[in-house]
Scaffold this motif. Structure first.
Motif, mmCIF file in Angstrom:
data_model
loop_
_atom_site.group_PDB
_atom_site.id
_atom_site.type_symbol
_atom_site.label_atom_id
_atom_site.label_comp_id
_atom_site.label_asym_id
_atom_site.label_seq_id
_atom_site.Cartn_x
_atom_site.Cartn_y
_atom_site.Cartn_z
ATOM 1 N N ALA A 163 -32.500 -45.112 37.773
ATOM 2 C CA ALA A 163 -33.943 -45.251 37.998
ATOM 3 C C ALA A 163 -34.720 -44.243 37.158
ATOM 4 O O ALA A 163 -35.785 -44.565 36.593
ATOM 5 C CB ALA A 163 -34.260 -45.082 39.477
ATOM 6 N N ALA A 164 -34.217 -43.007 37.063
ATOM 7 C CA ALA A 164 -34.902 -41.993 36.262
ATOM 8 C C ALA A 164 -34.927 -42.385 34.791
ATOM 9 O O ALA A 164 -35.944 -42.220 34.094
ATOM 10 C CB ALA A 164 -34.214 -40.641 36.449
ATOM 11 N N LEU A 165 -33.803 -42.917 34.303
ATOM 12 C CA LEU A 165 -33.739 -43.337 32.907
ATOM 13 C C LEU A 165 -34.672 -44.522 32.652
ATOM 14 O O LEU A 165 -35.452 -44.519 31.690
ATOM 15 C CB LEU A 165 -32.308 -43.705 32.540
ATOM 16 C CG LEU A 165 -32.119 -44.304 31.141
ATOM 17 C CD1 LEU A 165 -32.536 -43.314 30.067
ATOM 18 C CD2 LEU A 165 -30.683 -44.747 30.934
ATOM 19 N N LEU A 166 -34.616 -45.525 33.510
ATOM 20 C CA LEU A 166 -35.434 -46.718 33.295
ATOM 21 C C LEU A 166 -36.921 -46.388 33.405
ATOM 22 O O LEU A 166 -37.746 -46.925 32.662
ATOM 23 C CB LEU A 166 -35.041 -47.808 34.292
ATOM 24 C CG LEU A 166 -35.703 -49.172 34.097
ATOM 25 C CD1 LEU A 166 -35.568 -49.658 32.663
ATOM 26 C CD2 LEU A 166 -35.105 -50.192 35.063
ATOM 27 N N SER A 167 -37.272 -45.476 34.311
ATOM 28 C CA SER A 167 -38.669 -45.065 34.428
ATOM 29 C C SER A 167 -39.159 -44.404 33.150
ATOM 30 O O SER A 167 -40.298 -44.611 32.706
ATOM 31 C CB SER A 167 -38.834 -44.114 35.613
ATOM 32 O OG SER A 167 -40.180 -43.719 35.766
ATOM 33 N N ALA A 168 -38.295 -43.616 32.507
ATOM 34 C CA ALA A 168 -38.669 -42.995 31.234
ATOM 35 C C ALA A 168 -38.873 -44.053 30.156
ATOM 36 O O ALA A 168 -39.740 -43.895 29.271
ATOM 37 C CB ALA A 168 -37.595 -42.003 30.808
ATOM 38 N N LEU A 169 -38.112 -45.144 30.210
ATOM 39 C CA LEU A 169 -38.188 -46.176 29.181
ATOM 40 C C LEU A 169 -39.380 -47.103 29.359
ATOM 41 O O LEU A 169 -39.972 -47.556 28.372
ATOM 42 C CB LEU A 169 -36.899 -46.998 29.176
ATOM 43 C CG LEU A 169 -35.633 -46.278 28.709
ATOM 44 C CD1 LEU A 169 -34.407 -47.154 28.921
ATOM 45 C CD2 LEU A 169 -35.745 -45.868 27.248
ATOM 46 N N VAL A 170 -39.738 -47.425 30.613
ATOM 47 C CA VAL A 170 -40.754 -48.461 30.821
ATOM 48 C C VAL A 170 -42.005 -47.960 31.525
ATOM 49 O O VAL A 170 -42.988 -48.703 31.624
ATOM 50 C CB VAL A 170 -40.177 -49.658 31.609
ATOM 51 C CG1 VAL A 170 -38.973 -50.241 30.902
ATOM 52 C CG2 VAL A 170 -39.830 -49.283 33.050
ATOM 53 N N ALA A 171 -42.002 -46.736 32.029
ATOM 54 C CA ALA A 171 -43.165 -46.242 32.759
ATOM 55 C C ALA A 171 -43.716 -44.942 32.197
ATOM 56 O O ALA A 171 -44.656 -44.369 32.762
ATOM 57 C CB ALA A 171 -42.817 -46.057 34.242
ATOM 58 N N GLY A 172 -43.149 -44.452 31.113
ATOM 59 C CA GLY A 172 -43.696 -43.279 30.466
ATOM 60 C C GLY A 172 -43.421 -41.961 31.157
ATOM 61 O O GLY A 172 -44.061 -40.949 30.838
ATOM 62 N N THR A 173 -42.474 -41.905 32.092
ATOM 63 C CA THR A 173 -42.139 -40.639 32.738
ATOM 64 C C THR A 173 -41.248 -39.813 31.816
ATOM 65 O O THR A 173 -40.675 -40.327 30.853
ATOM 66 C CB THR A 173 -41.432 -40.882 34.078
ATOM 67 O OG1 THR A 173 -40.240 -41.655 33.840
ATOM 68 C CG2 THR A 173 -42.328 -41.642 35.048
ATOM 69 N N PRO A 174 -41.086 -38.501 32.079
ATOM 70 C CA PRO A 174 -40.271 -37.661 31.188
ATOM 71 C C PRO A 174 -38.826 -38.129 31.116
ATOM 72 O O PRO A 174 -38.269 -38.649 32.086
ATOM 73 C CB PRO A 174 -40.375 -36.274 31.837
ATOM 74 C CG PRO A 174 -41.634 -36.309 32.623
ATOM 75 C CD PRO A 174 -41.766 -37.716 33.128
ATOM 76 N N ALA A 175 -38.225 -37.916 29.961
ATOM 77 C CA ALA A 175 -36.827 -38.282 29.766
ATOM 78 C C ALA A 175 -35.937 -37.402 30.634
ATOM 79 O O ALA A 175 -36.175 -36.194 30.746
ATOM 80 C CB ALA A 175 -36.439 -38.130 28.305
ATOM 81 N N PRO A 176 -34.910 -37.969 31.267
ATOM 82 C CA PRO A 176 -33.980 -37.147 32.054
ATOM 83 C C PRO A 176 -33.276 -36.111 31.182
ATOM 84 O O PRO A 176 -33.120 -36.298 29.971
ATOM 85 C CB PRO A 176 -32.986 -38.177 32.614
ATOM 86 C CG PRO A 176 -33.697 -39.487 32.551
ATOM 87 C CD PRO A 176 -34.583 -39.403 31.355
ATOM 88 N N GLU A 177 -32.857 -35.056 31.800
ATOM 89 C CA GLU A 177 -32.198 -33.964 31.092
ATOM 90 C C GLU A 177 -30.948 -34.446 30.358
ATOM 91 O O GLU A 177 -30.153 -35.215 30.893
ATOM 92 C CB GLU A 177 -31.815 -32.860 32.086
ATOM 93 C CG GLU A 177 -31.284 -31.596 31.439
ATOM 94 C CD GLU A 177 -32.349 -30.861 30.645
ATOM 95 O OE1 GLU A 177 -31.985 -30.206 29.648
ATOM 96 O OE2 GLU A 177 -33.541 -30.960 31.014
#
Length: 497
Positions: free
Chosen positions: A373-387
């Motif tokens: 979910a963290a990765l997909l959010s970074a890809l499609v919702a503009g949230t920070p990239a996971p560490e």
């Protein structure tokens, strides 16, 4: 129930050379010489209303294999029962000898992670970790039990790697096969993509793969931009992909090879030339028998003499060579394992069933779900990239997802590029999609995109804005408008233009 039977490798059938069936090239496929079988996107088939061109191919004896893209078997959640039922129904309606899917996740979030549910609209790679493999194996077993025919899974193309990968791709797939008995669909174009984008060694992957488990092989074209290879399925098959096909075929006979083409379809003669190149590549590696082109053109299946020769002289598994297994039945056609057939009858030729494993703890699924979910959010919702992820590569992947989404929405709502202009539409949609996950299908995506433009007072041209407002009003209701309403909207649109 034994999960090791079915087409490909042990106990399998020979497919030959095929092409991905798409409505845009249905007439060309029906006339192309040397097409032994076809593959169709399962989600594009309504089991009760199979397109007539596909039915005619089936009547000619051409094998049709449904290829799924939406199960997300490498995701944290268990496979959706409705999607499995639809895939099973497609296999039955097409009389398919097997079905195929991908080793990928396509959605994340939701109740398991207490976060918004997100759809990728694309195939994304899972982490190659022990825990992710445990989840994948359990999901594969669930799918196998729900499907009436054997399942084969495809390796995918990727622009990035997970920072905590514990295994190479070849080892990951090998353990998957060992634990579940699932077949493999090896996409050599994806091996090339991963060589360019991630530095993977495709020869090492082929050496590690259990090639006796291969059901068939994909080849496709792509294009390189700024050092990134895009697996477009809209360009001719390049030489490096054919070279990988030859390398695979020199190691192990592939039961079938299929050309994928999804966009920018060339003239039929160019498709025929690509099929000829694929056949020549496999034949030169000693993989596939020569086909009587006149027979293939009229029937779409391998000639009986070639099928008999394949049974007599075709390569065998190591177990067959040792005399412990009977030769694989490579006869063509869906009759070998018709949809709904009792698969236990071929278990003796397929090997012992994979051992039962303990259920995956929910905590493992939860950890995987949070990470995806963290990765997909970074890809499609503009949230920070996971560490730990390559942020530049994630930006490239996010942009590719937005562009792909724009292309699909343009096909669902072709009026939008016409009103806005092609490049202006693409630029506006990519900007919109960069921070707005797909809401609930591409139709809703189109509506939300137009709503956002109108709320911002765009486009600046008053006539274009009026046309968009009318377009949105006609489609935003709870049900499609009636004939009178459509005529009124059409008249208003004409006046606005």
């Amino acid at each position: 129930m034994d999960r090791r039977d079915g087409p490909g490798g042990r106990g399998g059938q020979r497919l030959g050379v095929g092409i991905g069936w798409r409505p845009e090239i249905a007439d060309a496929v029906a006339e192309l010489p040397g097409v032994d079988w076809v593959e169709v996107v399962a989600e594009n088939i309504c089991p009760g209303h199979v397109p007539d061109p596909l039915l005619r191919l089936r009547e000619r004896g051409v094998t049709v294999v449904p290829h799924g893209v939406s199960l997300g078997l490498a995701g944290a959640d268990r496979p959706d029962e409705a999607r499995l039922a639809r895939l099973a129904a497609a296999a039955t309606a097409l009389g398919a000898p097997l079905v195929t899917e991908h080793i990928a996740f396509v959605r994340a979030g939701g109740a398991r992670t207490a976060s918004p549910a997100l759809e990728a609209g694309h195939l994304l790679p899972p982490p190659r970790t022990r825990e992710a493999l445990d989840v994948l194996c359990e999901n594969v077993r669930i799918a196998q039990e729900a499907l009436p025919v054997p399942l084969a899974l495809e390796n995918i193309a990727a622009l990035f790697s997970w920072p905590d990968d514990e295994m190479s791709e070849g080892r990951f797939l090998g353990e998957l096969v060992e634990r579940t008995g699932v077949r493999l669909l090896i996409d050599v174009a994806n091996l090339h993509t991963n060589r360019v984008n991630r530095g993977d060694d495709p020869s090492k992957a082929l050496a590690e793969l259990p090639l006796e488990a291969v059901a068939y092989v994909h080849v496709a074209g792509g294009v390189e931009r700024d050092g990134v290879w895009h697996d477009t399925h809209a360009h001719p098959v390049p030489r490096p992909v054919l070279d990988l096909l030859a390398e695979l075929a020199s190691r192990r006979e592939p039961p079938g090879v299929l050309l994928e083409r999804d966009d920018d379809f060339p003239p039929p003669e160019e498709l025929a030339a690509e099929l000829t190149a694929i056949r020549a590549t496999t034949e030169s590696a000693g993989a596939l028998p020569a086909v009587d082109r006149s027979t293939a053109q009229t029937t779409g299946v391998l000639p009986a003499a070639d099928r008999a020769a394949a049974r007599e002289a075709g390569p065998r598994t190591s177990a067959e060579a040792a005399g412990s297994l009977p030769p694989a039945d490579r006869t063509a056609g869906p009759e070998r394992h018709p949809a709904g057939a009792d698969r236990t009858a071929v278990s003796s030729a397929a090997g012992a069933a994979a051992p039962e494993e303990a259920p995956v703890p929910e905590a493992v699924r939860e950890r995987l779900g949070i990470a995806q979910a963290a990765l997909l959010s970074a890809l499609v919702a503009g949230t920070p990239a996971p560490e730990g992820f390559d942020r530049a590569r994630l930006r490239v992947q996010g942009l590719a997802l937005a562009r792909k989404r724009a292309g699909i929405v343009a096909r669902v709502a072709p009026e939008l590029p016409l009103v806005l202009g092609g490049q202006a539409y693409r630029d506006a949609f990519v900007a919109y999609a960069g921070r707005r996950p797909m809401p609930g299908g591409y139709r809703q995506d189109a509506l939300d995109f137009v709503r956002q433009l109108l709320d911002a007072g765009l486009p600046e041209d008053p006539k274009a804005r009026r046309r968009l407002r009318l377009w949105w009003a006609e489609r935003a209701g709870p049900r499609p408008p009636g004939r009178v309403t459509r005529l009124v909207h059409a008249a208003r649109a004409a006046l606005a233009g």
